[in-house]
Scaffold this active site. Structure first.
Site, PDB file in Angstrom:
ATOM      1  N   ARG A   1     -12.021  -0.306  13.680  1.00 40.57           N
ATOM      2  CA  ARG A   1     -11.986   0.425  12.295  1.00 40.57           C
ATOM      3  C   ARG A   1     -13.047  -0.442  11.299  1.00 40.57           C
ATOM      4  O   ARG A   1     -13.718   0.171  10.735  1.00 40.57           O
ATOM      5  CB  ARG A   1     -10.643   0.402  11.756  1.00 40.57           C
ATOM      6  CG  ARG A   1      -9.884   1.391  12.819  1.00 40.57           C
ATOM      7  CD  ARG A   1      -8.879   2.206  12.388  1.00 40.57           C
ATOM      8  NE  ARG A   1      -8.757   2.573  11.076  1.00 40.57           N
ATOM      9  CZ  ARG A   1      -7.857   3.377  10.539  1.00 40.57           C
ATOM     10  NH1 ARG A   1      -6.780   3.802  11.294  1.00 40.57           N
ATOM     11  NH2 ARG A   1      -7.778   3.679   9.266  1.00 40.57           N
TER      12      ARG A   1
ATOM     13  N   MET B   1       9.814  25.614  -0.834  1.00 38.22           N
ATOM     14  CA  MET B   1       9.100  24.639  -1.589  1.00 38.22           C
ATOM     15  C   MET B   1       9.872  23.786  -2.618  1.00 38.22           C
ATOM     16  O   MET B   1      10.003  22.645  -2.572  1.00 38.22           O
ATOM     17  CB  MET B   1       8.140  25.516  -2.405  1.00 38.22           C
ATOM     18  CG  MET B   1       7.210  24.515  -3.296  1.00 38.22           C
ATOM     19  SD  MET B   1       6.121  25.326  -4.516  1.00 38.22           S
ATOM     20  CE  MET B   1       5.047  26.438  -3.528  1.00 38.22           C
TER      21      MET B   1
ATOM     22  N   LYS C   1       0.803  -1.047   0.025  1.00 44.63           N
ATOM     23  CA  LYS C   1       0.149  -0.098  -0.127  1.00 44.63           C
ATOM     24  C   LYS C   1       0.909   1.151  -0.113  1.00 44.63           C
ATOM     25  O   LYS C   1       2.031   1.065   0.180  1.00 44.63           O
ATOM     26  CB  LYS C   1      -0.870  -0.116   1.178  1.00 44.63           C
ATOM     27  CG  LYS C   1      -0.244   0.016   2.469  1.00 44.63           C
ATOM     28  CD  LYS C   1      -1.209  -0.261   3.736  1.00 44.63           C
ATOM     29  CE  LYS C   1      -0.444  -0.264   5.006  1.00 44.63           C
ATOM     30  NZ  LYS C   1      -1.162  -0.884   6.235  1.00 44.63           N
TER      31      LYS C   1
ATOM     32  N   TYR D   1      14.557  33.281   3.125  1.00 50.67           N
ATOM     33  CA  TYR D   1      13.190  34.148   3.473  1.00 50.67           C
ATOM     34  C   TYR D   1      13.305  34.557   5.000  1.00 50.67           C
ATOM     35  O   TYR D   1      13.852  33.982   5.912  1.00 50.67           O
ATOM     36  CB  TYR D   1      11.906  33.297   3.098  1.00 50.67           C
ATOM     37  CG  TYR D   1      11.414  32.980   2.058  1.00 50.67           C
ATOM     38  CD1 TYR D   1      11.288  34.107   0.981  1.00 50.67           C
ATOM     39  CD2 TYR D   1      11.237  31.722   1.483  1.00 50.67           C
ATOM     40  CE1 TYR D   1      11.063  33.740  -0.283  1.00 50.67           C
ATOM     41  CE2 TYR D   1      11.015  31.383   0.143  1.00 50.67           C
ATOM     42  CZ  TYR D   1      10.709  32.458  -0.545  1.00 50.67           C
ATOM     43  OH  TYR D   1      10.340  32.127  -1.883  1.00 50.67           O
TER      44      TYR D   1
HETATM   45  C1  PLP Z   1      -0.476  -1.833   6.786  1.00 45.76           C
HETATM   46  C2  PLP Z   1      -1.171  -2.902   7.088  1.00 45.76           C
HETATM   47  C3  PLP Z   1      -0.175  -4.247   7.393  1.00 45.76           C
HETATM   48  C4  PLP Z   1       1.288  -3.979   7.334  1.00 45.76           C
HETATM   49  O1  PLP Z   1       1.920  -3.393   8.494  1.00 45.76           O
HETATM   50  P1  PLP Z   1       3.362  -3.200   8.827  1.00 45.76           P
HETATM   51  O2  PLP Z   1       3.399  -2.352   9.849  1.00 45.76           O
HETATM   52  O3  PLP Z   1       3.852  -2.152   7.658  1.00 45.76           O
HETATM   53  O4  PLP Z   1       3.964  -4.340   8.494  1.00 45.76           O
HETATM   54  C5  PLP Z   1      -0.960  -5.447   7.722  1.00 45.76           C
HETATM   55  N1  PLP Z   1      -2.123  -5.657   7.815  1.00 45.76           N
HETATM   56  C6  PLP Z   1      -2.893  -4.469   7.506  1.00 45.76           C
HETATM   57  C7  PLP Z   1      -4.473  -4.584   7.555  1.00 45.76           C
HETATM   58  C8  PLP Z   1      -2.516  -3.193   7.219  1.00 45.76           C
HETATM   59  O5  PLP Z   1      -3.218  -2.273   7.057  1.00 45.76           O
END
Ligand code: PLP
Length: 384
Positions: A135, A324, A36, A276
């Protein structure tokens, strides 16, 4: 066209991380690499082939668009699992591509079953249960109804997994909460098993859980941050440190290096202000170098007057505010720095190193945030 900076991704470091993680989980547990956030800033298209070269055949994403990118960059028909967002309108494509996904509420589950019926395929689902993260996940009170749906639709579903996610396995302050989650999960597992509902894989662990709570390592672990060579927190490292063998006290290797070059040098008289406003007045006659990265490239403004970079193998400090597109650094004590010289923002140069964690110390950004904020348009290249 040249970019103002670039990011290198180390193949050899990646191999070391995967080897270490494999040794931690053992050969009965599959590793799913979490990609992700554009593979935590590394680029999905870079990481997927690299992981596959190291034997990985399972990837986890947050959303369906990321899942398609994994699908398109996989050379080994690896399994793809969506852990978060998936619109019902994307279900058709996801089902046809045999991508699996978390189901954590009835709407998605029912939509998936309906689409599976329509396409005459099986939906590959992972049932996520609520154990205390609060969640997503089916509640304990949902179990009867959930069980009924799963049983009645056996021919339309492939039950790939039963899963949950821990709320803070990276800190001992959450110990009681995590322990409770482990218990809750096993309660669900028992109940479903007694109902005759079995899953291909049971999985709960992220990096921190894998490293700090070995009992959470089941059939599959979902590893993100550790595979990129960073500890979830310093605490996870300290906890693990005692049990690491003497010759390998530092088993996770950072993949990323971020480099730029000197754009311009200039001398500044004592008493003059740099950049700046008046945030920095030269306390002596100085030489500064301009480096073309700024907050627009993910270099936080909080690093004004305190960020460090490497030039000529030496640590130099940002003077004035981060703008920036550029920073000024103090090179008064360096000799012969010229336009075009390499500047290391993250990584090694000769004997010195700037780590990702060092940013966290000065900006309160966690490793995760710094990496995923690196803009997509900074070119990434894989190096040995
Ligand atoms: C992001 C995530 C992980 C991995 O987390 P890390 O701490 O980067 O290993 C595993 N399971 C879910 C559901 C996640 O959202």
């Amino acid at each position: 066209m040249q970019h103002t900076s670039f990011i290198e991704i180390s193949k050899s470091a990646y191999k070391k991380n995967i080897d270490f993680l494999k040794s931690e989980v053992g050969d009965k547990t599959e590793i799913s690499i979490v990609v992700k956030g554009n593979a935590y800033g590394h680029g999905i298209e870079n990481i997927v082939p690299l992981a596959e070269e190291n034997g990985i055949r399972h990837f986890s994403t947050f959303s369906s668009d990321e899942a398609l990118r994994v699908y398109n960059s996989s050379l080994h028909n690896s399994q793809v699992m969506i852990m978060g967002m998936l619109e019902n309108s994307d279900l058709e494509e996801i089902l046809l591509k045999e991508i699996s996904f978390f189901a954590f509420e009835f709407d998605r589950l029912e939509a998936a079953i309906a689409m599976a019926k329509k396409l005459n395929v099986k939906a590959k689902i992972h049932i996520e249960v609520e154990t205390g993260f609060h969640r997503t996940g089916f509640e304990w009170d949902d179990r009867e109804w959930l069980g009924k749906i799963l049983k009645e639709n056996r021919e339309h579903l492939e039950l790939k997994g039963l899963c949950t996610h821990y709320a803070g396995a990276e800190s001992i302050s959450n110990y009681v909460r995590v322990r409770k989650q482990i218990k809750e999960y096993s309660k669900f597992k028992k109940w479903l098993t007694a109902e005759g509902i079995k899953f291909e894989k049971y999985h709960t662990a992220c990096s921190a859980a894998t490293l700090s709570y070995p009992e959470t390592i089941m059939d599959l672990v979902r590893i993100g941050i550790a595979s990129y060579g960073l500890w979830p927190t310093m605490e996870t490292y300290m906890y693990k440190f005692q049990t690491l063998p003497e010759q390998n006290k530092n088993p996770l290797k950072r993949l990323i290096s971020w480099k730029s070059s000197v754009m311009n040098t200039k001398t500044v008289k004592m008493g003059d202000f740099i950049g700046y406003g008046s945030s920095y007045m030269a306390p002596r006659d100085m030489t500064i170098a301009l480096v073309p990265i700024g907050y627009g490239h993910g270099y936080s403004r909080l690093l004004s007057n305190q960020g460090k970079v490497l030039i000529g193998g030496k640590i130099v400090t940002v003077v004035g505010t981060v703008t920036m597109n550029s920073i000024a650094v103090d090179i008064t004590d360096l000799e012969g720095t010229q336009k075009g010289d390499e500047v290391v923002i993250i990584g090694k140069q000769e004997d010195n190193e700037i780590t990702v964690a060092s940013f966290g110390e000065s900006t309160q950004q966690v490793n995760y945030e710094l990496l995923t904020r690196l803009p997509l348009d900074i070119p990434r290249r894989v190096v040995e």
